[in-house]
Design a protein around this motif. Structure first.
Motif, PDB file in Angstrom:
ATOM      1  N   ASP A 285       0.833  -1.208   0.000  1.00 53.76           N
ATOM      2  CA  ASP A 285       0.000   0.000   0.000  1.00 53.76           C
ATOM      3  C   ASP A 285       0.866   1.256   0.000  1.00 53.76           C
ATOM      4  O   ASP A 285       0.496   2.269  -0.620  1.00 53.76           O
ATOM      5  N   SER A 286       1.994   1.214   0.685  1.00 50.13           N
ATOM      6  CA  SER A 286       2.868   2.392   0.733  1.00 50.13           C
ATOM      7  C   SER A 286       3.515   2.664  -0.611  1.00 50.13           C
ATOM      8  O   SER A 286       3.712   3.831  -0.989  1.00 50.13           O
ATOM      9  N   ILE A 287       3.837   1.614  -1.332  1.00 51.75           N
ATOM     10  CA  ILE A 287       4.564   1.800  -2.590  1.00 51.75           C
ATOM     11  C   ILE A 287       3.633   1.925  -3.792  1.00 51.75           C
ATOM     12  O   ILE A 287       4.033   2.374  -4.868  1.00 51.75           O
ATOM     13  N   ARG A 288       2.352   1.573  -3.622  1.00 58.95           N
ATOM     14  CA  ARG A 288       1.422   1.529  -4.766  1.00 58.95           C
ATOM     15  C   ARG A 288       1.277   2.891  -5.465  1.00 58.95           C
ATOM     16  O   ARG A 288       1.274   2.933  -6.719  1.00 58.95           O
ATOM     17  N   PRO A 289       1.141   4.023  -4.751  1.00 63.05           N
ATOM     18  CA  PRO A 289       1.035   5.303  -5.483  1.00 63.05           C
ATOM     19  C   PRO A 289       2.246   5.561  -6.383  1.00 63.05           C
ATOM     20  O   PRO A 289       2.085   6.042  -7.517  1.00 63.05           O
ATOM     21  N   TYR A 290       3.449   5.254  -5.899  1.00 68.14           N
ATOM     22  CA  TYR A 290       4.660   5.441  -6.707  1.00 68.14           C
ATOM     23  C   TYR A 290       4.617   4.518  -7.917  1.00 68.14           C
ATOM     24  O   TYR A 290       4.949   4.932  -9.039  1.00 68.14           O
ATOM     25  N   ALA A 291       4.183   3.256  -7.705  1.00 64.77           N
ATOM     26  CA  ALA A 291       4.133   2.302  -8.807  1.00 64.77           C
ATOM     27  C   ALA A 291       3.095   2.725  -9.844  1.00 64.77           C
ATOM     28  O   ALA A 291       3.347   2.650 -11.058  1.00 64.77           O
ATOM     29  N   GLU A 292       1.948   3.185  -9.373  1.00 66.22           N
ATOM     30  CA  GLU A 292       0.896   3.581 -10.319  1.00 66.22           C
ATOM     31  C   GLU A 292       1.314   4.795 -11.135  1.00 66.22           C
ATOM     32  O   GLU A 292       0.893   4.941 -12.293  1.00 66.22           O
ATOM     33  N   SER A 293       2.121   5.674 -10.546  1.00 66.85           N
ATOM     34  CA  SER A 293       2.611   6.820 -11.315  1.00 66.85           C
ATOM     35  C   SER A 293       3.506   6.378 -12.461  1.00 66.85           C
ATOM     36  O   SER A 293       3.709   7.134 -13.423  1.00 66.85           O
ATOM     37  N   ARG A 294       4.010   5.145 -12.398  1.00 70.25           N
ATOM     38  CA  ARG A 294       4.847   4.593 -13.459  1.00 70.25           C
ATOM     39  C   ARG A 294       4.090   3.543 -14.270  1.00 70.25           C
ATOM     40  O   ARG A 294       4.694   2.835 -15.074  1.00 70.25           O
ATOM     41  N   ALA A 295       2.772   3.421 -14.017  1.00 71.34           N
ATOM     42  CA  ALA A 295       1.938   2.437 -14.715  1.00 71.34           C
ATOM     43  C   ALA A 295       2.418   1.014 -14.436  1.00 71.34           C
ATOM     44  O   ALA A 295       2.426   0.153 -15.318  1.00 71.34           O
ATOM     45  N   ASN A 325      12.263  -0.908  -5.575  1.00 71.73           N
ATOM     46  CA  ASN A 325      13.262  -1.210  -6.602  1.00 71.73           C
ATOM     47  C   ASN A 325      12.617  -1.867  -7.814  1.00 71.73           C
ATOM     48  O   ASN A 325      12.926  -1.552  -8.958  1.00 71.73           O
ATOM     49  N   GLY A 326      11.691  -2.832  -7.533  1.00 72.60           N
ATOM     50  CA  GLY A 326      11.004  -3.486  -8.636  1.00 72.60           C
ATOM     51  C   GLY A 326      10.206  -2.505  -9.477  1.00 72.60           C
ATOM     52  O   GLY A 326      10.237  -2.549 -10.713  1.00 72.60           O
ATOM     53  N   ALA A 327       9.487  -1.595  -8.815  1.00 70.23           N
ATOM     54  CA  ALA A 327       8.707  -0.597  -9.552  1.00 70.23           C
ATOM     55  C   ALA A 327       9.612   0.357 -10.317  1.00 70.23           C
ATOM     56  O   ALA A 327       9.282   0.785 -11.432  1.00 70.23           O
ATOM     57  N   LYS A 328      10.781   0.679  -9.725  1.00 74.20           N
ATOM     58  CA  LYS A 328      11.689   1.635 -10.359  1.00 74.20           C
ATOM     59  C   LYS A 328      12.266   1.082 -11.660  1.00 74.20           C
ATOM     60  O   LYS A 328      12.422   1.811 -12.658  1.00 74.20           O
ATOM     61  N   PHE A 329      12.588  -0.231 -11.674  1.00 79.52           N
ATOM     62  CA  PHE A 329      13.268  -0.809 -12.829  1.00 79.52           C
ATOM     63  C   PHE A 329      12.332  -1.625 -13.723  1.00 79.52           C
ATOM     64  O   PHE A 329      12.782  -2.467 -14.493  1.00 79.52           O
ATOM     65  N   THR A 330      11.018  -1.382 -13.605  1.00 76.36           N
ATOM     66  CA  THR A 330      10.039  -2.028 -14.470  1.00 76.36           C
ATOM     67  C   THR A 330       9.339  -0.960 -15.303  1.00 76.36           C
ATOM     68  O   THR A 330       8.917   0.071 -14.770  1.00 76.36           O
ATOM     69  N   GLY A 331       9.219  -1.198 -16.596  1.00 81.82           N
ATOM     70  CA  GLY A 331       8.606  -0.223 -17.485  1.00 81.82           C
ATOM     71  C   GLY A 331       7.096  -0.181 -17.364  1.00 81.82           C
ATOM     72  O   GLY A 331       6.482  -1.013 -16.680  1.00 81.82           O
ATOM     73  N   PRO A 332       6.467   0.793 -17.998  1.00 84.03           N
ATOM     74  CA  PRO A 332       5.001   0.918 -17.973  1.00 84.03           C
ATOM     75  C   PRO A 332       4.328  -0.375 -18.428  1.00 84.03           C
ATOM     76  O   PRO A 332       4.765  -1.031 -19.381  1.00 84.03           O
ATOM     77  N   GLY A 333       3.258  -0.763 -17.709  1.00 86.29           N
ATOM     78  CA  GLY A 333       2.556  -2.003 -18.015  1.00 86.29           C
ATOM     79  C   GLY A 333       3.162  -3.217 -17.332  1.00 86.29           C
ATOM     80  O   GLY A 333       2.645  -4.328 -17.485  1.00 86.29           O
ATOM     81  N   GLY A 334       4.235  -3.032 -16.572  1.00 86.42           N
ATOM     82  CA  GLY A 334       4.894  -4.145 -15.904  1.00 86.42           C
ATOM     83  C   GLY A 334       4.233  -4.510 -14.589  1.00 86.42           C
ATOM     84  O   GLY A 334       3.285  -3.862 -14.135  1.00 86.42           O
ATOM     85  N   ASN A 335       4.753  -5.565 -13.965  1.00 90.82           N
ATOM     86  CA  ASN A 335       4.181  -6.065 -12.709  1.00 90.82           C
ATOM     87  C   ASN A 335       5.303  -6.347 -11.704  1.00 90.82           C
ATOM     88  O   ASN A 335       6.392  -6.786 -12.073  1.00 90.82           O
ATOM     89  N   VAL A 336       4.967  -6.116 -10.429  1.00 94.30           N
ATOM     90  CA  VAL A 336       5.846  -6.477  -9.328  1.00 94.30           C
ATOM     91  C   VAL A 336       5.011  -7.276  -8.329  1.00 94.30           C
ATOM     92  O   VAL A 336       3.901  -6.852  -7.983  1.00 94.30           O
ATOM     93  N   SER A 337       5.520  -8.410  -7.886  1.00 87.27           N
ATOM     94  CA  SER A 337       4.740  -9.271  -6.992  1.00 87.27           C
ATOM     95  C   SER A 337       5.577  -9.698  -5.800  1.00 87.27           C
ATOM     96  O   SER A 337       6.819  -9.695  -5.849  1.00 87.27           O
ATOM     97  N   VAL A 338       4.878 -10.070  -4.715  1.00 86.36           N
ATOM     98  CA  VAL A 338       5.534 -10.605  -3.531  1.00 86.36           C
ATOM     99  C   VAL A 338       4.765 -11.843  -3.090  1.00 86.36           C
ATOM    100  O   VAL A 338       3.531 -11.849  -3.055  1.00 86.36           O
ATOM    101  N   ASP A 339       5.494 -12.925  -2.801  1.00 87.01           N
ATOM    102  CA  ASP A 339       4.871 -14.170  -2.369  1.00 87.01           C
ATOM    103  C   ASP A 339       5.836 -14.880  -1.425  1.00 87.01           C
ATOM    104  O   ASP A 339       6.970 -14.420  -1.218  1.00 87.01           O
ATOM    105  N   ALA A 340       5.388 -15.994  -0.843  1.00 93.02           N
ATOM    106  CA  ALA A 340       6.210 -16.692   0.146  1.00 93.02           C
ATOM    107  C   ALA A 340       6.032 -18.198  -0.013  1.00 93.02           C
ATOM    108  O   ALA A 340       5.061 -18.673  -0.598  1.00 93.02           O
TER     109      ALA A 340
END
Length: 424
Positions: A285-295, A325-340
């Motif tokens: 939730d904290s990183i989502r606004p930054y990620a959405e600004s990069r699509a 970091n994942g959002a920073k180095f992923t282009g527009p339309g990309g995805n970043v996920s977390v799992d365990a």
């Protein structure tokens, strides 16, 4: 010479059997007479005995032969030079003459025990042996002993090597090593002291910088609320720039402060049972606004509802850094996920993206302080290169490990582990 060691001075044509050739020689009365010469086999034996005598005399090590009573029967030239005694003085003397006074009392016992054992071996295995010269001085030696069974009982051949030069060389090397280690230890302590001072300085200066930044951010937010009157569009744009850059600078200072506290030993963890899904949700939730600004979209996996024993605040910090970091180095339309996934006593957390990826040669350096991978898709380098270094230290403080799997153009998968059950 006697007892199996030939003496060339005792060898003569008359001592060998057989006569194949006769020679003439005048007797005391002036009459010619014939004497036999050695046969070829006997002549070869004489030559071999003489060669052996030459070898015995020219050996670099001292050679002695001692009978059961300790009497010296044979000595070569090197033994004379080594101990400072003439051969006449050595022959017939007791070998204890060559033993340092401190060791003489027990020497006869050792000598008899060796003769009884009847096997070749080095003398004084694991011990530093010394011998005594005629002038009373001692010197380090190595001794090899060989028993020989004779008609008179067991005789022992001792080969003695003076190792003074070798011991001096070893002592010089040892001294240099000790000096080197002392200097290395001193430099290491000095480096640790300077590193601690640096960390303390960075922590202090970072704290001093954070205080005014918080003030700037606070007043910027108040102005953006327009509580003191309306703002025009240019003023709003200026305030947004001030607020964004202040937040960015605060983040950099926080990174420096965290790393300094970790290195100075001032960061303490509060480990407790925690559900990973709740912490991952907060970080996403904290990183989502930054990620959405990069699509870029952030996804949470289905296996995060597991309990780990860790510091919630620091796990959130680790996930926040990896997700950003994942959002920073992923282009527009990309995805970043977390799992365990549960793996024995550990939970492996994976943050994956389909961004630009990391070259193989950089995967081992990416967790170094201040190291930054290539430019992100937007072409602007951000941050200080401390985020992953902090993640590594925080994971290791919680007894886990962190690593990355990546290829250029194929995204990156960051893995780190946390205890699944409480560790002692």
């Amino acid at each position: 010479m006697s007892q199996g060691i030939p003496d060339s001075s005792c060898i003569s044509p008359q001592s060998s059997a057989g006569a194949a050739v006769e020679t003439e020689k005048a007797d005391p009365k002036g009459e010619a007479r014939t004497i036999p010469e050695p046969e070829p086999g006997a002549r070869a034996l004489i030559l071999a005995e003489r060669r052996f005598q030459d070898l015995f005399e020219s050996a670099p090590d001292g050679i002695l032969q001692i009978d059961a009573a300790g009497k010296i029967l044979v000595a070569n030239r090197s033994a004379e030079q080594m101990f400072g005694y003439s051969r006449e003085e050595l022959l017939g003397s007791n070998v204890d003459l060559l033993v340092p006074e401190a060791n003489r009392r027990g020497h006869p016992k050792h000598r008899h025990e060796f003769a009884a054992a009847g096997r070749t071996r080095p003398m004084g295995l694991g011990l530093d042996l010394s011998a005594r010269r005629k002038d009373g001085s001692t010197f380090p030696v190595e001794i090899s002993l060989s028993p020989i069974q004779t008609e008179d009982g067991v005789h022992v051949t001792a080969v003695i090597r003076d190792v003074t030069e070798r011991k001096l060389a070893e002592e010089r090397v040892r001294s240099l090593q000790e000096s080197y280690m002392t200097e290395l230890e001193a430099r290491q302590k000095e480096a640790e002291r300077l590193n601690l001072l640096k960390s303390e300085f960075m922590a202090s200066i970072s704290h001093e910088l954070r205080t005014p930044l918080h003030t700037i951010i606070g007043f910027t937010e108040l102005l953006e609320e327009e509580g003191e009157g309306p703002l025009n569009e240019a003023q709003r744009r200026f305030l947004r720039h001030i607020h964004t850059d202040s937040e960015h600078l605060l983040g950099l200072i926080n990174d420096v402060l965290d790393l300094s506290r970790i290195e100075a030993g001032g960061l303490h963890l509060r480990t407790e049972p925690m559900i990973l899904q709740a912490i991952a949700t907060e970080a996403a939730d904290s990183i989502r606004p930054y990620a959405e600004s990069r699509a870029v979209k952030i996804h949470l996996g289905e296996n995060l509802n597991v309990q780990v024993f860790a510091d919630p605040m620091r796990v959130r910090q680790i996930l926040y850094n990896l997700l950003s970091n994942g959002a920073k180095f992923t282009g527009p339309g990309g995805n970043v996920s977390v799992d365990a996934a549960i793996e024995g006593d550990w939970v492996r957390v994976t943050v994956a993206d389909n961004g630009i990826g990391i070259a193989a040669e950089e995967c081992t350096r990416i967790f170094d302080k201040f190291y930054q991978v290539g430019l992100p898709p937007v072409g602007v380098r951000e941050g200080t290169g401390l985020g992953l270094a902090i993640c590594k230290k925080l994971v290791e403080m919680q007894r886990g490990r962190i690593w990355v799997e990546s290829e250029l153009g194929r995204g990156a998968r960051f893995h780190f582990t946390l205890p699944y059950q409480q560790l002692e």
